[in-house]
Motif scaffolding. Structure first.
Motif, short mmCIF file in Angstrom:
data_model
loop_
_atom_site.label_atom_id
_atom_site.label_comp_id
_atom_site.label_asym_id
_atom_site.label_seq_id
_atom_site.Cartn_x
_atom_site.Cartn_y
_atom_site.Cartn_z
N LEU A 139 0.82 -1.31 0.05
CA LEU A 139 0.02 0.02 -0.18
C LEU A 139 0.87 1.23 0.04
CD1 LEU A 139 -2.89 -0.76 2.65
CD2 LEU A 139 -3.14 -0.64 -0.01
N ARG A 140 2.14 1.09 0.73
CA ARG A 140 2.94 2.20 0.76
C ARG A 140 3.57 2.63 -0.80
NH1 ARG A 140 5.32 4.02 5.33
NH2 ARG A 140 7.27 4.61 4.19
N SER A 141 3.62 1.75 -1.46
CA SER A 141 3.96 2.16 -2.99
C SER A 141 2.98 2.49 -3.95
CB SER A 141 4.79 0.82 -3.29
OG SER A 141 4.03 -0.25 -3.68
N MET A 142 1.65 2.23 -3.38
CA MET A 142 0.62 2.60 -4.53
C MET A 142 0.01 3.92 -4.40
SD MET A 142 -1.18 -1.04 -3.58
CE MET A 142 -2.68 -1.00 -4.79
N ALA A 143 0.18 4.67 -5.43
CA ALA A 143 -0.10 6.07 -5.46
C ALA A 143 -1.40 6.31 -5.70
CB ALA A 143 0.84 6.80 -6.62
N PHE A 144 -2.01 7.41 -5.17
CA PHE A 144 -3.49 8.17 -5.49
C PHE A 144 -4.58 7.24 -4.45
CE2 PHE A 144 -1.16 9.18 -9.16
CZ PHE A 144 -1.01 10.34 -9.11
N LEU A 145 -4.07 6.64 -3.56
CA LEU A 145 -5.08 5.63 -2.79
C LEU A 145 -6.34 6.56 -2.39
CD1 LEU A 145 -2.63 3.22 -0.63
CD2 LEU A 145 -3.60 2.95 -2.95
N ASP A 146 -6.06 7.59 -1.91
CA ASP A 146 -7.27 8.60 -1.26
C ASP A 146 -7.85 8.87 -2.31
OD1 ASP A 146 -6.00 8.31 1.21
OD2 ASP A 146 -5.15 10.27 1.35
N GLU A 153 -16.53 0.86 -3.80
CA GLU A 153 -16.33 -0.56 -3.97
C GLU A 153 -15.96 -0.85 -5.52
OE1 GLU A 153 -19.52 -2.80 -2.53
OE2 GLU A 153 -19.31 -2.41 -0.67
N ARG A 154 -16.15 0.17 -6.41
CA ARG A 154 -15.83 -0.15 -7.54
C ARG A 154 -14.18 -0.55 -7.78
NH1 ARG A 154 -19.25 1.19 -11.75
NH2 ARG A 154 -21.25 2.15 -11.12
N VAL A 155 -13.52 0.19 -6.57
CA VAL A 155 -11.89 -0.13 -6.72
C VAL A 155 -11.73 -1.37 -5.59
CG1 VAL A 155 -9.74 0.86 -6.34
CG2 VAL A 155 -11.64 2.39 -7.34
N GLU A 156 -10.90 -2.07 -6.28
CA GLU A 156 -10.10 -3.17 -5.49
C GLU A 156 -8.50 -2.98 -5.54
OE1 GLU A 156 -9.86 -8.20 -5.24
OE2 GLU A 156 -10.33 -7.08 -7.02
N PHE A 157 -8.14 -2.84 -3.98
CA PHE A 157 -6.89 -2.91 -3.98
C PHE A 157 -6.04 -3.91 -3.67
CE2 PHE A 157 -8.51 1.45 -2.55
CZ PHE A 157 -8.08 2.41 -3.49
N VAL A 158 -5.00 -4.25 -4.39
CA VAL A 158 -4.40 -5.55 -4.26
C VAL A 158 -2.93 -5.20 -3.85
CG1 VAL A 158 -4.05 -7.90 -4.92
CG2 VAL A 158 -5.88 -6.43 -5.74
N PRO A 159 -2.60 -5.02 -2.59
CA PRO A 159 -0.96 -4.92 -2.26
C PRO A 159 -0.46 -6.41 -2.16
CG PRO A 159 -2.52 -4.82 -0.15
CD PRO A 159 -3.46 -4.80 -1.46
N GLN A 160 0.63 -6.80 -2.93
CA GLN A 160 1.18 -8.00 -2.99
C GLN A 160 1.58 -8.57 -1.68
OE1 GLN A 160 3.57 -8.44 -6.37
NE2 GLN A 160 3.88 -10.76 -6.07
N ASP A 161 2.10 -7.63 -1.10
CA ASP A 161 2.63 -8.03 0.27
C ASP A 161 1.63 -8.61 1.39
OD1 ASP A 161 1.55 -5.73 1.01
OD2 ASP A 161 3.32 -4.76 2.20
N GLU A 162 0.37 -8.12 1.17
CA GLU A 162 -0.72 -8.54 2.10
C GLU A 162 -1.67 -9.66 1.20
OE1 GLU A 162 -3.01 -5.38 3.57
OE2 GLU A 162 -1.38 -4.19 3.67
N ARG A 163 -1.93 -9.52 0.00
CA ARG A 163 -2.78 -10.34 -0.62
C ARG A 163 -2.40 -11.37 -1.68
NH1 ARG A 163 -7.94 -6.85 -2.25
NH2 ARG A 163 -8.43 -8.94 -3.04
N GLY A 164 -0.97 -11.01 -1.93
CA GLY A 164 -0.39 -11.60 -3.17
C GLY A 164 -0.75 -11.10 -4.65
#
Length: 308
Positions: A139-146, A153-164
């Motif tokens: 999540l720290r490397s993923m831009a424009f999260l806010d 719910e249209r957006v699904e965040f998939v940080p690899q260190d947490e969810r693969g």
């Protein structure tokens, strides 16, 4: 044209966005979702996607990931560009347009979120059915999260260190006839999405690459290029690009990336059959043989006539 760096903002670890404005506070040229700018960074030119609001003609926004294997572009942005500095740009130019569709599936990997941001804005404004799957290292490397969180719910965040990694089989396993897939990110993600979309209806998948895709070509054969408007014929030998051969003959073709990914050198083909070696044109665009990118592509016929 010249713009000024108005603001620089950290959007994530290693991701810096730049807000660019006209030095006289004038409106900037209009653009559409998917467009990019050519930034002149010292002695190099690099392409970055516009990721702001097309309705805001007072500023452009781009975001740049500082890549560990940078060829100098991202390092220049991160180390040398500061608010108040002038910056030369070319464009906007768009080879990744958002085509009308009742439904969209957007797939982003890392900094590949940038060209998709204005697409989401347009799809939402038009009331289209859409969703975004956005993967990154963390999540720290993923831009424009806010900004993205506002879409719910249209957006699904998939940080690899947490969810693969992104579950592409679940996303793309069932072909849909009413859906366009837009994807941008690192080459392994693009190749995997291409593989899974092979059974989708033709034209369903739209990709944008940051680097040339791996390709194997046969040996280079010499050929002639006829520049119809200039009335000049140039021989292109093995190991020499059309653009370089033309420049040696004082025929200047605008070019930037020299990798077949930005489209700056796009040229109309009048006669002959191009050997398309770019990573930009769609399969349909290549098969039509009406345009080519002479910075990397060659000819399958002994003579190629171009609108130059």
């Amino acid at each position: 044209m010249e713009v000024l760096v108005k603001q620089a903002t950290w959007e994530a670890d290693g991701v810096l966005s730049l807000s660019l404005v006209h030095p006289e506070a004038s409106e900037l040229p209009a653009w559409t979702p998917g467009a990019h700018l050519d930034l002149h960074l010292g002695d190099r030119v690099r392409q970055y996607s516009l990721c702001g609001d097309p309705a805001d003609q007072g500023r452009y926004r781009v975001a740049v990931l500082r890549a560990p294997d940078s060829r100098g572009g991202s390092e220049y942005v991160h180390e040398r560009l500061r608010p108040g500095q002038p910056l030369r740009i070319d464009g906007p130019r768009n080879h990744f347009t958002l085509e009308p569709s009742p439904r969209y599936l957007f797939v982003a990997g890392g900094i590949g979120i940038t060209p998709l941001l204005p697409m989401l804005r347009q799809a939402a404004a038009e009331g289209r059915d859409w969703r975004l799957a956005y993967g990154g290292r963390s999540l720290r490397s993923m831009a424009f999260l806010d900004e993205l969180a506002g879409y719910g719910e249209r957006v699904e965040f998939v940080p690899q260190d947490e969810r693969g990694p992104l579950d592409l089989d679940a996303l793309l396993g069932a072909p849909l006839s009413d859906t366009l897939v837009y994807c941008c990110g690192p080459e392994p993600l693009l190749a995997a999405v291409e593989e899974r979309c092979a059974d989708w209806p033709p034209g369903s998948l739209r990709l944008e690459r940051f680097a040339a895709k791996p390709q194997d070509f046969g040996p280079d054969e010499p050929f002639e290029v006829v520049c119809q408007r200039s009335d000049v014929t140039v021989r292109v030998g093995p190991g020499t690009s059309i653009v370089d051969a033309l420049e040696d003959a004082d025929i200047w073709v605008p070019s930037a990336c020299r990798e077949g990914i930005c489209g700056t050198c796009e040229t109309r083909v009048i006669d002959g059959e191009p050997d398309h070696r770019d990573s930009l044109l769609s399969e349909g665009g290549q098969e039509a043989d009406k345009i080519m990118l002479p910075c990397v592509s060659r000819s399958l016929t002994p003579r190629l006539v171009l609108d130059l």
